[in-house]
Design a protein around this motif. Sequence first.
Motif, PDB file in Angstrom:
ATOM      1  N   ASP A 160       0.787  -1.223   0.000  1.00  0.00           N
ATOM      2  CA  ASP A 160       0.000   0.000   0.000  1.00  0.00           C
ATOM      3  C   ASP A 160       0.832   1.292   0.000  1.00  0.00           C
ATOM      4  N   ILE A 161       2.141   1.186  -0.211  1.00  0.00           N
ATOM      5  CA  ILE A 161       2.946   2.420  -0.275  1.00  0.00           C
ATOM      6  C   ILE A 161       2.854   2.976  -1.703  1.00  0.00           C
ATOM      7  N   ARG A 162       2.417   4.208  -1.815  1.00  0.00           N
ATOM      8  CA  ARG A 162       2.246   4.793  -3.148  1.00  0.00           C
ATOM      9  C   ARG A 162       3.565   5.367  -3.638  1.00  0.00           C
ATOM     10  N   CYS A 163       4.310   4.564  -4.403  1.00  0.00           N
ATOM     11  CA  CYS A 163       5.608   5.064  -4.877  1.00  0.00           C
ATOM     12  C   CYS A 163       5.910   4.585  -6.297  1.00  0.00           C
ATOM     13  N   LEU A 164       4.865   4.200  -7.038  1.00  0.00           N
ATOM     14  CA  LEU A 164       5.039   3.838  -8.450  1.00  0.00           C
ATOM     15  C   LEU A 164       4.007   4.623  -9.260  1.00  0.00           C
ATOM     16  N   VAL A 165       4.355   4.981 -10.480  1.00  0.00           N
ATOM     17  CA  VAL A 165       3.408   5.740 -11.312  1.00  0.00           C
ATOM     18  C   VAL A 165       3.158   4.989 -12.615  1.00  0.00           C
ATOM     19  N   THR A 166       1.901   4.793 -12.945  1.00  0.00           N
ATOM     20  CA  THR A 166       1.552   4.264 -14.261  1.00  0.00           C
ATOM     21  C   THR A 166       0.167   4.759 -14.649  1.00  0.00           C
ATOM     22  N   ASP A 167      -0.031   4.998 -15.926  1.00  0.00           N
ATOM     23  CA  ASP A 167      -1.355   5.380 -16.415  1.00  0.00           C
ATOM     24  C   ASP A 167      -1.980   4.261 -17.238  1.00  0.00           C
ATOM     25  N   ILE A 168      -1.314   3.128 -17.294  1.00  0.00           N
ATOM     26  CA  ILE A 168      -1.809   2.022 -18.133  1.00  0.00           C
ATOM     27  C   ILE A 168      -3.017   1.354 -17.472  1.00  0.00           C
ATOM     28  N   SER A 169      -2.934   1.126 -16.150  1.00  0.00           N
ATOM     29  CA  SER A 169      -4.092   0.551 -15.452  1.00  0.00           C
ATOM     30  C   SER A 169      -4.055   0.984 -13.993  1.00  0.00           C
ATOM     31  N   TYR A 170      -5.219   0.879 -13.331  1.00  0.00           N
ATOM     32  CA  TYR A 170      -5.297   1.219 -11.911  1.00  0.00           C
ATOM     33  C   TYR A 170      -6.179   0.178 -11.221  1.00  0.00           C
ATOM     34  N   LEU A 171      -5.724  -0.267 -10.039  1.00  0.00           N
ATOM     35  CA  LEU A 171      -6.443  -1.312  -9.304  1.00  0.00           C
ATOM     36  C   LEU A 171      -7.068  -0.731  -8.048  1.00  0.00           C
ATOM     37  N   ASP A 172      -8.404  -0.680  -8.037  1.00  0.00           N
ATOM     38  CA  ASP A 172      -9.114  -0.228  -6.843  1.00  0.00           C
ATOM     39  C   ASP A 172      -9.463  -1.468  -6.011  1.00  0.00           C
ATOM     40  N   PRO A 173      -9.226  -1.420  -4.675  1.00  0.00           N
ATOM     41  CA  PRO A 173      -9.471  -2.610  -3.849  1.00  0.00           C
ATOM     42  C   PRO A 173     -10.906  -3.134  -3.942  1.00  0.00           C
ATOM     43  N   GLN A 174     -11.865  -2.238  -4.096  1.00  0.00           N
ATOM     44  CA  GLN A 174     -13.270  -2.660  -4.134  1.00  0.00           C
ATOM     45  C   GLN A 174     -13.741  -2.937  -5.560  1.00  0.00           C
ATOM     46  N   GLU A 175     -13.347  -2.084  -6.472  1.00  0.00           N
ATOM     47  CA  GLU A 175     -13.885  -2.189  -7.827  1.00  0.00           C
ATOM     48  C   GLU A 175     -13.086  -3.134  -8.726  1.00  0.00           C
ATOM     49  N   GLY A 176     -11.807  -3.288  -8.443  1.00  0.00           N
ATOM     50  CA  GLY A 176     -10.961  -4.107  -9.311  1.00  0.00           C
ATOM     51  C   GLY A 176     -10.277  -3.275 -10.376  1.00  0.00           C
ATOM     52  N   ILE A 177      -9.798  -3.954 -11.388  1.00  0.00           N
ATOM     53  CA  ILE A 177      -8.919  -3.298 -12.375  1.00  0.00           C
ATOM     54  C   ILE A 177      -9.689  -2.412 -13.356  1.00  0.00           C
ATOM     55  N   ARG A 178      -9.059  -1.301 -13.710  1.00  0.00           N
ATOM     56  CA  ARG A 178      -9.491  -0.497 -14.850  1.00  0.00           C
ATOM     57  C   ARG A 178      -8.293  -0.377 -15.779  1.00  0.00           C
ATOM     58  N   PHE A 179      -8.499  -0.728 -17.042  1.00  0.00           N
ATOM     59  CA  PHE A 179      -7.458  -0.521 -18.046  1.00  0.00           C
ATOM     60  C   PHE A 179      -7.698   0.850 -18.662  1.00  0.00           C
ATOM     61  N   ARG A 180      -6.733   1.732 -18.574  1.00  0.00           N
ATOM     62  CA  ARG A 180      -6.883   3.075 -19.155  1.00  0.00           C
ATOM     63  C   ARG A 180      -8.233   3.693 -18.799  1.00  0.00           C
ATOM     64  N   GLY A 181      -8.632   3.507 -17.533  1.00  0.00           N
ATOM     65  CA  GLY A 181      -9.870   4.133 -17.051  1.00  0.00           C
ATOM     66  C   GLY A 181     -11.124   3.309 -17.295  1.00  0.00           C
ATOM     67  N   LYS A 182     -11.012   2.195 -17.999  1.00  0.00           N
ATOM     68  CA  LYS A 182     -12.217   1.406 -18.288  1.00  0.00           C
ATOM     69  C   LYS A 182     -12.215   0.096 -17.507  1.00  0.00           C
ATOM     70  N   THR A 183     -13.390  -0.282 -16.973  1.00  0.00           N
ATOM     71  CA  THR A 183     -13.530  -1.595 -16.313  1.00  0.00           C
ATOM     72  C   THR A 183     -13.404  -2.680 -17.389  1.00  0.00           C
ATOM     73  N   ILE A 184     -13.366  -3.932 -16.946  1.00  0.00           N
ATOM     74  CA  ILE A 184     -13.251  -5.037 -17.918  1.00  0.00           C
ATOM     75  C   ILE A 184     -14.457  -5.044 -18.878  1.00  0.00           C
ATOM     76  N   PRO A 185     -15.711  -5.012 -18.373  1.00  0.00           N
ATOM     77  CA  PRO A 185     -16.824  -5.004 -19.329  1.00  0.00           C
ATOM     78  C   PRO A 185     -16.781  -3.789 -20.266  1.00  0.00           C
ATOM     79  N   GLU A 186     -16.407  -2.630 -19.729  1.00  0.00           N
ATOM     80  CA  GLU A 186     -16.331  -1.433 -20.591  1.00  0.00           C
ATOM     81  C   GLU A 186     -15.251  -1.596 -21.668  1.00  0.00           C
ATOM     82  N   THR A 187     -14.139  -2.207 -21.293  1.00  0.00           N
ATOM     83  CA  THR A 187     -13.051  -2.417 -22.255  1.00  0.00           C
ATOM     84  C   THR A 187     -13.516  -3.339 -23.379  1.00  0.00           C
ATOM     85  N   PHE A 188     -14.116  -4.474 -22.982  1.00  0.00           N
ATOM     86  CA  PHE A 188     -14.585  -5.427 -23.997  1.00  0.00           C
ATOM     87  C   PHE A 188     -15.642  -4.785 -24.907  1.00  0.00           C
ATOM     88  N   GLU A 189     -16.480  -3.962 -24.298  1.00  0.00           N
ATOM     89  CA  GLU A 189     -17.551  -3.305 -25.052  1.00  0.00           C
ATOM     90  C   GLU A 189     -16.972  -2.297 -26.063  1.00  0.00           C
TER      91      GLU A 189
END
Length: 441
Positions: free
Chosen positions: A45-74
């Motif tokens: 949980d130490i915030r010391c890396l930077v990436t804009d490719i994906s972000y992992l929220d503990p509750q929601e899960g992964i977003r690729f470039r801001g999109k959830t998995i269903p949104e990405t596939f859609e």
Amino acid sequence: MSQLKEKLQEKIQAHRPRITRLTKEFGSVVIDKVDIGQCIGGARDIRCLVTDISYLDPQEGIRFRGKTIPETFEALPKAAGSEYPTVESFWYFLLTGEVPTPDQVKAVEAEFKVRQQVPEYVYTALRALPRDSHPMVMLSVAIMTMQKESKFCGFYNSGKFNKMDAWEYVYEDASDIVARIPVVAAFIYNLKYRGDKQVAIDQNLDMGANFAHMIGQSDQYKDVARMYFILHSDHESGNVSAHTTHLVHSALSDPYYAYAAGLNGLAGPLHGLANQEVLGWIMDFQKKLNGAEPTKENVTKALWDTLNAGQVVPGYGHAVLRKTDPRYTAQREFCLKTPGLKEDPLFKLVAMIFETAPGVLTEHGKTKNPWPNVDAQSGVIQWYYGVKEWDFYTVLFGVGRALGCMANITWDRGLGYAIERPKSVTTDMLEKWAAEGGRKM
Ligand code: CMX
């Protein structure tokens, strides 16, 4: 320059001033604290890396470039005759953050057709390995063997190396690795499990479809491959494979060195090898049943037996997630909508474990997240389609993970991120700061 590379150049140039401004004007703004628990406990949980490719929220899960998995596939253009996007369209999206047009996807597919030719010496090296080497060893060796192809390494040694252009050579290596890795994986599969019966690339197929073709799979498996590679691509930057790749590349080791290192981390049972472990656990369980039907009672007992033996339940828990992994859900939904698969005994057993394990793990009381991760469900689909050699499952993960790791290090160079070098302390220091109630700054 290819369309994709041009677009990337535009994006990187537009992004650079943001990083320069953050570093120069706001470099001393504090965004996190570090306690002794995090220091000993794997930097959680130490915030010391930077990436804009994906972000992992503990509750929601992964977003690729801001999109959830269903949104990405859609959002992404689909493969011909399929509900799933091609891996090539996803690669464009991961690199640029833009949904490509069908023409832009075609251009990436054409680029990959040229790049995907694997040098013959890679196959010679793989054939020279003991046939009972783990397929992850084979994959890692194959990537290392190709290091001599590195355009980034060539640029570094050319005497013309400069920080502004370095990303272009990482892009070349990254694209070669992404295009070639499914071909290498198919070769390993055929070498190890099909008596070295090799199948040539079909130049008319997209990456996922060609992988299915090369391992002798049905048309239906084409979507499995597309879905699988996309789902496993990226999980922000702190996981072992992504972080290792980033760390090694931060020393300006080229993408071949960096990704082979990332793959070696992925081969750990607490990380990518967990998909192999899940199948192993299920097969052991079925053996012990000795022909009896699985029930919630005997599943519960088997889970407790594992925990009481001091082992982890593979496929459950996560360092960041605190709910069911959406990558698990996406694969479960694929099973539920695929006739035959949802009636499959292995799918039903995995579903029964899903109904049972979170309760058992909660009662056991150790894990912070009793819910399934990506690895709990992935083997079922492979098994159903006849890919039953479960020690190969982490290789499939490694093919997908290349997309995220390679997109990330292309951007690392584009933005000129520094060599990574955190600071260590001694136990004496920690004890002193513990007694003093904290480190005096
Ligand atoms: N079964 C039993 N115990 C578990 C557990 C599980 N599935 N998950 C966590 N725990 C235990 C940990 O081992 C730890 O025990 P100790 O205090 O004795 O060391 C305790 O619960 C607390 O761990 P946590 O904070 O909840 O989880 P971590 O961040 O330390 O570890 C992970 C995360 C994934 C390594 C862990 O949940 C695990 O080992 N899961 C099983 C293996 C697995 O499925 N890995 C795949 C993850 C996804 C991927 O990367 O592919």
